[in-house]
Design a protein around this motif. Structure first.
Motif, PDB file in Angstrom:
ATOM      1  N   ARG A   1      36.702  29.376  35.394  1.00  0.00           N
ATOM      2  CA  ARG A   1      36.919  27.973  35.782  1.00  0.00           C
ATOM      3  C   ARG A   1      38.127  27.918  36.721  1.00  0.00           C
ATOM      4  N   ILE A   2      37.852  27.616  37.977  1.00  0.00           N
ATOM      5  CA  ILE A   2      38.872  27.667  39.023  1.00  0.00           C
ATOM      6  C   ILE A   2      39.696  26.381  39.034  1.00  0.00           C
ATOM      7  N   LEU A   3      41.019  26.553  39.109  1.00  0.00           N
ATOM      8  CA  LEU A   3      41.924  25.406  39.200  1.00  0.00           C
ATOM      9  C   LEU A   3      41.876  24.817  40.611  1.00  0.00           C
ATOM     10  N   PRO A   4      42.134  23.514  40.745  1.00  0.00           N
ATOM     11  CA  PRO A   4      42.117  22.869  42.068  1.00  0.00           C
ATOM     12  C   PRO A   4      43.012  23.604  43.075  1.00  0.00           C
ATOM     13  N   GLY A   5      42.474  23.736  44.288  1.00  0.00           N
ATOM     14  CA  GLY A   5      43.230  24.351  45.375  1.00  0.00           C
ATOM     15  C   GLY A   5      43.105  25.859  45.471  1.00  0.00           C
ATOM     16  N   HIS A   6      42.340  26.485  44.573  1.00  0.00           N
ATOM     17  CA  HIS A   6      42.257  27.950  44.554  1.00  0.00           C
ATOM     18  C   HIS A   6      40.848  28.495  44.745  1.00  0.00           C
ATOM     19  N   LEU A   7      39.917  27.635  45.113  1.00  0.00           N
ATOM     20  CA  LEU A   7      38.517  28.040  45.228  1.00  0.00           C
ATOM     21  C   LEU A   7      38.329  29.211  46.188  1.00  0.00           C
ATOM     22  N   ASP A   8      38.865  29.122  47.394  1.00  0.00           N
ATOM     23  CA  ASP A   8      38.662  30.182  48.391  1.00  0.00           C
ATOM     24  C   ASP A   8      39.255  31.511  47.948  1.00  0.00           C
ATOM     25  N   ALA A   9      40.455  31.493  47.376  1.00  0.00           N
ATOM     26  CA  ALA A   9      41.112  32.728  46.939  1.00  0.00           C
ATOM     27  C   ALA A   9      40.329  33.394  45.810  1.00  0.00           C
ATOM     28  N   VAL A  10      39.839  32.593  44.868  1.00  0.00           N
ATOM     29  CA  VAL A  10      39.097  33.162  43.742  1.00  0.00           C
ATOM     30  C   VAL A  10      37.743  33.697  44.210  1.00  0.00           C
ATOM     31  N   ARG A  11      37.067  32.986  45.075  1.00  0.00           N
ATOM     32  CA  ARG A  11      35.789  33.490  45.601  1.00  0.00           C
ATOM     33  C   ARG A  11      35.985  34.806  46.351  1.00  0.00           C
ATOM     34  N   LYS A  12      37.054  34.907  47.108  1.00  0.00           N
ATOM     35  CA  LYS A  12      37.356  36.155  47.817  1.00  0.00           C
ATOM     36  C   LYS A  12      37.605  37.286  46.813  1.00  0.00           C
ATOM     37  N   ALA A  13      38.334  36.993  45.738  1.00  0.00           N
ATOM     38  CA  ALA A  13      38.600  37.998  44.706  1.00  0.00           C
ATOM     39  C   ALA A  13      37.299  38.434  44.023  1.00  0.00           C
ATOM     40  N   VAL A  14      36.400  37.481  43.752  1.00  0.00           N
ATOM     41  CA  VAL A  14      35.105  37.811  43.136  1.00  0.00           C
ATOM     42  C   VAL A  14      34.297  38.700  44.065  1.00  0.00           C
ATOM     43  N   ASP A  15      34.253  38.364  45.346  1.00  0.00           N
ATOM     44  CA  ASP A  15      33.519  39.187  46.314  1.00  0.00           C
ATOM     45  C   ASP A  15      34.058  40.616  46.335  1.00  0.00           C
ATOM     46  N   SER A  16      35.369  40.754  46.283  1.00  0.00           N
ATOM     47  CA  SER A  16      36.002  42.065  46.320  1.00  0.00           C
ATOM     48  C   SER A  16      35.677  42.889  45.070  1.00  0.00           C
ATOM     49  N   VAL A  17      35.808  42.285  43.888  1.00  0.00           N
ATOM     50  CA  VAL A  17      35.535  43.037  42.661  1.00  0.00           C
ATOM     51  C   VAL A  17      34.043  43.342  42.539  1.00  0.00           C
ATOM     52  N   ARG A  18      33.206  42.455  43.019  1.00  0.00           N
ATOM     53  CA  ARG A  18      31.760  42.706  42.979  1.00  0.00           C
ATOM     54  C   ARG A  18      31.413  43.924  43.835  1.00  0.00           C
ATOM     55  N   ALA A  19      31.943  43.980  45.043  1.00  0.00           N
ATOM     56  CA  ALA A  19      31.665  45.110  45.940  1.00  0.00           C
ATOM     57  C   ALA A  19      32.131  46.424  45.315  1.00  0.00           C
ATOM     58  N   ALA A  20      33.315  46.422  44.736  1.00  0.00           N
ATOM     59  CA  ALA A  20      33.844  47.638  44.108  1.00  0.00           C
ATOM     60  C   ALA A  20      33.029  48.027  42.878  1.00  0.00           C
ATOM     61  N   THR A  21      32.666  47.054  42.065  1.00  0.00           N
ATOM     62  CA  THR A  21      31.940  47.332  40.823  1.00  0.00           C
ATOM     63  C   THR A  21      30.542  47.858  41.099  1.00  0.00           C
ATOM     64  N   LEU A  22      29.869  47.330  42.109  1.00  0.00           N
ATOM     65  CA  LEU A  22      28.520  47.797  42.427  1.00  0.00           C
ATOM     66  C   LEU A  22      28.501  49.248  42.904  1.00  0.00           C
ATOM     67  N   LYS A  23      29.631  49.773  43.341  1.00  0.00           N
ATOM     68  CA  LYS A  23      29.723  51.185  43.741  1.00  0.00           C
ATOM     69  C   LYS A  23      29.889  52.101  42.536  1.00  0.00           C
ATOM     70  N   ASP A  24      30.245  51.542  41.399  1.00  0.00           N
ATOM     71  CA  ASP A  24      30.463  52.304  40.181  1.00  0.00           C
ATOM     72  C   ASP A  24      29.116  52.745  39.610  1.00  0.00           C
ATOM     73  N   PRO A  25      28.920  54.045  39.368  1.00  0.00           N
ATOM     74  CA  PRO A  25      27.630  54.505  38.849  1.00  0.00           C
ATOM     75  C   PRO A  25      27.303  53.956  37.453  1.00  0.00           C
ATOM     76  N   GLY A  26      28.281  53.464  36.724  1.00  0.00           N
ATOM     77  CA  GLY A  26      28.036  52.897  35.403  1.00  0.00           C
ATOM     78  C   GLY A  26      27.566  51.456  35.439  1.00  0.00           C
ATOM     79  N   CYS A  27      27.659  50.810  36.602  1.00  0.00           N
ATOM     80  CA  CYS A  27      27.242  49.414  36.740  1.00  0.00           C
ATOM     81  C   CYS A  27      25.777  49.355  37.146  1.00  0.00           C
ATOM     82  N   LEU A  28      24.996  48.636  36.349  1.00  0.00           N
ATOM     83  CA  LEU A  28      23.578  48.461  36.661  1.00  0.00           C
ATOM     84  C   LEU A  28      23.314  47.136  37.357  1.00  0.00           C
ATOM     85  N   VAL A  29      24.072  46.085  36.993  1.00  0.00           N
ATOM     86  CA  VAL A  29      23.892  44.746  37.566  1.00  0.00           C
ATOM     87  C   VAL A  29      25.248  44.064  37.650  1.00  0.00           C
ATOM     88  N   PHE A  30      25.499  43.419  38.763  1.00  0.00           N
ATOM     89  CA  PHE A  30      26.659  42.527  38.880  1.00  0.00           C
ATOM     90  C   PHE A  30      26.197  41.365  39.738  1.00  0.00           C
TER      91      PHE A  30
END
Length: 137
Positions: free
Chosen positions: A34-63
């Motif tokens: 749940r994103i606090l007001p004024g932080h939507l863009d920063a949190v979405r950028k952080a999610v995109d970054s962790v998603r890209a890194a996690t999908l490269k992990d051989p232990g991750c099947l779905v993200f």
């Protein structure tokens, strides 16, 4: 298998039994951010970054990351990992730790609310399907 599961989740078609089987023996979790007001863009950028890194992990099947239909300031993550060990490694990974640090002060409770999932035995588990209702305009 990871790409097939991701494609199944994004396609809108009913989930097939091979995709459902992922949830039976592997570790699955849903995280609500749940994103606090004024932080939507920063949190979405952080999610995109962790998603890209996690999908490269051989232990991750779905993200899979999405928002609630009626609340774009709440991000929902659906993750499936090959094993408990893979899930633990994901939690300790540099990209995950950086992600959690980037959320502090930007989301409620300073971290995602994580719910571990398990497949329910019986007819419910074999009849699970997503809604095929078209998206609203």
């Amino acid at each position: 298998m990871q790409r097939n599961a991701d494609q199944a989740l994004q396609s809108g078609a009913p989930l097939q039994s091979d995709t459902l089987a992922l949830i039976g023996s592997e570790v699955a979790a849903i995280s609500e951010i749940r994103i606090l007001p004024g932080h939507l863009d920063a949190v979405r950028k952080a999610v995109d970054s962790v998603r890209a890194a996690t999908l490269k992990d051989p232990g991750c099947l779905v993200f899979f990351a999405t928002t609630k239909e009626d609340d774009s300031s709440t991000i929902i993550l659906f993750e499936v990992f090959r094993s408990q060990s893979a899930f633990a490694q994901h939690g300790a990974a540099e990209a995950t730790q950086r992600f959690l640090a980037e959320l502090r002060g930007r989301v409620e409770r300073d971290e995602p609310a994580v719910t571990r999932l398990q497949q329910t035995p019986g007819p419910f588990s074999s009849s699970f399907q997503r809604s095929n209702t078209p998206p609203r305009d």
